[in-house]
Design an enzyme around this catalytic site. Structure first.
Site, short mmCIF file in Angstrom:
data_model
loop_
_atom_site.label_atom_id
_atom_site.label_comp_id
_atom_site.label_asym_id
_atom_site.label_seq_id
_atom_site.Cartn_x
_atom_site.Cartn_y
_atom_site.Cartn_z
N LYS A 117 0.85 -1.20 0.00
CA LYS A 117 0.00 0.00 0.00
C LYS A 117 0.88 1.24 0.00
O LYS A 117 1.98 1.23 0.58
CB LYS A 117 -0.90 0.01 1.24
CG LYS A 117 -2.10 0.92 1.13
CD LYS A 117 -3.11 0.37 0.13
CE LYS A 117 -4.53 0.59 0.49
NZ LYS A 117 -5.41 -0.45 -0.03
N SER A 373 -8.15 -5.74 -10.77
CA SER A 373 -6.79 -5.26 -11.04
C SER A 373 -5.93 -6.41 -11.58
O SER A 373 -5.10 -6.22 -12.48
CB SER A 373 -6.14 -4.74 -9.76
OG SER A 373 -6.51 -3.41 -9.52
N1 GLU Z 1 -7.12 0.05 -3.15
C1 GLU Z 1 -7.89 -1.12 -3.43
C2 GLU Z 1 -7.95 -2.03 -2.21
O1 GLU Z 1 -7.80 -1.58 -1.09
C3 GLU Z 1 -7.43 -1.82 -4.71
C4 GLU Z 1 -6.06 -2.38 -4.70
C5 GLU Z 1 -5.57 -2.90 -6.06
O2 GLU Z 1 -6.34 -2.99 -6.99
O3 GLU Z 1 -4.38 -3.19 -6.13
O4 GLU Z 1 -8.23 -3.19 -2.30
#
Ligand code: GLU
Length: 482
Positions: A117, A373
């Protein structure tokens, strides 16, 4: 982070765990129900790397020193994966907690990535698009410099405060500096015109819908809550009208016939007993910049009241720690679906569980985003749109079958009916199908653990165990742990 003391009327003084502590406690609670070696559990729990950076960006006539992070929680699978958050509240513990959740999230939905993250400590509202572009590109440069980004290393995506626009800037910066055949796979959640995939924007919300629908399909589980199976007619309250909250509401209403009775945003919360039309509300907010005074609605005293209104399903889709020791005892929903990451603190969850409320955990229910994704990343690596090879073939085959049946039976169907059958799948059809399959299969794995093991009392622990089983087998296959 400092612990906050919260006093509940007539009750003892409770110590509210912060976000990272909540994630850690939840992990320990589930890990205690497994037989994995302590060392293995400690390795799975630990966050492997955190890159903290500060960089200057020229804003007007002065330089702003921007604080930012990228945490890679686990490289048991590569690349690592997770969004980038732009928020004034970003700090290292928050980013680590979010990266940690990504590891379990990916494992639960069988997406072959480790967790990561990123966070940039800014309020996006305080900058214009040109300034945001400068900040995003500079952040990407820092990631490139430290080898913290790449299609096989670490792949960012949107999160709170970011979207397709920011992802396009990241892609352009990465492609310019690093290039390479697979450069498009360095980030996901890109606009479709910039190597993105159809269906990614709505993916988290759509996944939340599929997950709730799956939970509500079980007659036994519903009976325990005094509810009937199915989504139709159930009431829902939503905190947050960002990407996740708005799509959860739209899809639940359009495809599940759910009644949205309460919605909260930055400016306040509104309630409408006979249901809020989500499409109309979003249009209303776009035109007036507020949800308040939406026709037929009443305004609640505080925007936080959305969390304690009477409804069947509560969807906190904003930020962490929203349901805590100050309001958990007032929650009246029967199901809490954690569309945001970490909206319920671990102490608050104990209160909810005691009240018989079911919490569908974040690391499962909001995994639709990272699932799609994964599809986007595969599309980028394969350099081909999903459906391109088989669409026409399937269409012709269905056409021949229908013609044959018509010939054999001597009956014919209408043009409209034919159109519904004689159809090859487009990219968006395949993405939705893959997402639905993922959310349904993963939920049933979690439900199975919850049902089979008497010691597993809640869905979050079951979800953790599902993740631990998968991550452990990855480590054990490496032969590192006995
Ligand atoms: N920010 C999103 C999550 O918390 C997507 C993460 C992604 O697609 O890598 O799952």
């Amino acid at each position: 982070m400092a612990k906050k003391k919260v006093t509940k009327k007539k009750a003892a003084v409770h110590v509210e765990p912060d976000f990272l502590e909540s994630v850690s406690r939840n992990f320990d609670k589930a890990a205690a129900l497994t037989k994995y070696p302590r060392g293995l559990l400690a390795q799975i729990k630990a966050c492997n790397s955190v890159y903290q950076m500060r960089f200057p960006v020229k804003i007007g006539n002065e330089y702003h020193v921007i604080e930012a992070y990228r945490a890679q929680h686990s490289q048991h699978r590569n690349p690592t994966k997770g969004g980038i958050r732009f928020s004034q509240k970003v700090n290292q513990d928050e980013v680590v907690a979010l990266a940690t959740l990504m590891t379990y999230k990916c494992a639960i939905v069988d997406v072959p990535f480790g967790g990561a993250k990123g966070g940039v400590k800014i309020s996006p509202r305080a900058y214009n698009p040109e300034q945001l572009e400068r900040i995003t590109r500079r952040y990407t440069m820092e990631l490139i410099r430290k080898n913290f980004i790449g299609p096989g290393i670490d792949v960012p995506a949107p999160d709170y405060g970011t979207g397709g626009r920011e992802m396009a800037w990241i892609l352009d910066t990465y492609s310019t500096i690093k290039g390479g055949l697979n450069a498009a796979g360095c980030v996901t959640g890109k606009p479709v015109s910039q190597h993105g995939i159809r269906g990614r924007t709505e993916a988290t919300g759509r996944g939340v819908y599929y997950g709730i629908r799956e939970f509500c399909s079980n007659a036994d589980d519903m009976k325990k809550l005094g509810l009937t199976p199915g989504m139709a007619g159930k009431t829902m309250a939503i905190q947050g009208l960002g990407n996740v909250g708005s799509h959860t509401g739209l899809i639940s209403q359009n495809e599940g016939d759910v009644k949205i009775v309460c919605v909260a945003e930055y400016e306040g919360a509104i309630y409408k007993e006979d249901g809020i039309d989500m499409a109309k509300l979003l249009k209303y907010r776009k035109q007036r910049g507020t949800i308040l005074k939406y026709p037929g609605s009443t305004t609640l005293k505080s925007r936080k009241d959305v969390l304690t209104v009477k409804c069947d399903i509560l969807v906190p889709a904003a930020l962490e720690n929203q349901i805590n020791m100050s309001n958990a005892h007032k929650v009246k929903a029967k199901i809490v679906a954690e569309a945001a990451n970490g909206p319920v603190t671990s102490a608050a969850e104990d209160v909810l569980l005691k009240k018989g409320i079911v919490v569908i955990p974040d690391m499962y229910i909001n995994a639709g985003g990272v699932t799609v994704s994964y599809f986007e990343w595969l599309k980028n690596l394969s350099h081909m749109r999903f459906g391109r090879m088989e669409k026409r073939f399937d269409q012709n085959t269905y056409h021949n079958i229908v013609n044959m049946v018509e010939k054999v039976t001597g009956k014919s169907i209408t043009k409209k009916e034919k159109g519904m059958i004689v159809r090859g799948a487009d990219e968006v059809d395949l993405v939705r199908s893959g997402l639905e399959e993922t959310m349904v299969t993963s939920f049933n794995q979690i439900r199975e653990i919850h049902k089979r093991r008497k010691s597993v009392k809640d869905l979050r622990s079951a979800a953790f165990i599902s993740a631990l089983d998968k991550i452990s087998s990855d480590y054990l296959a490496l032969g590192i742990f006995p």
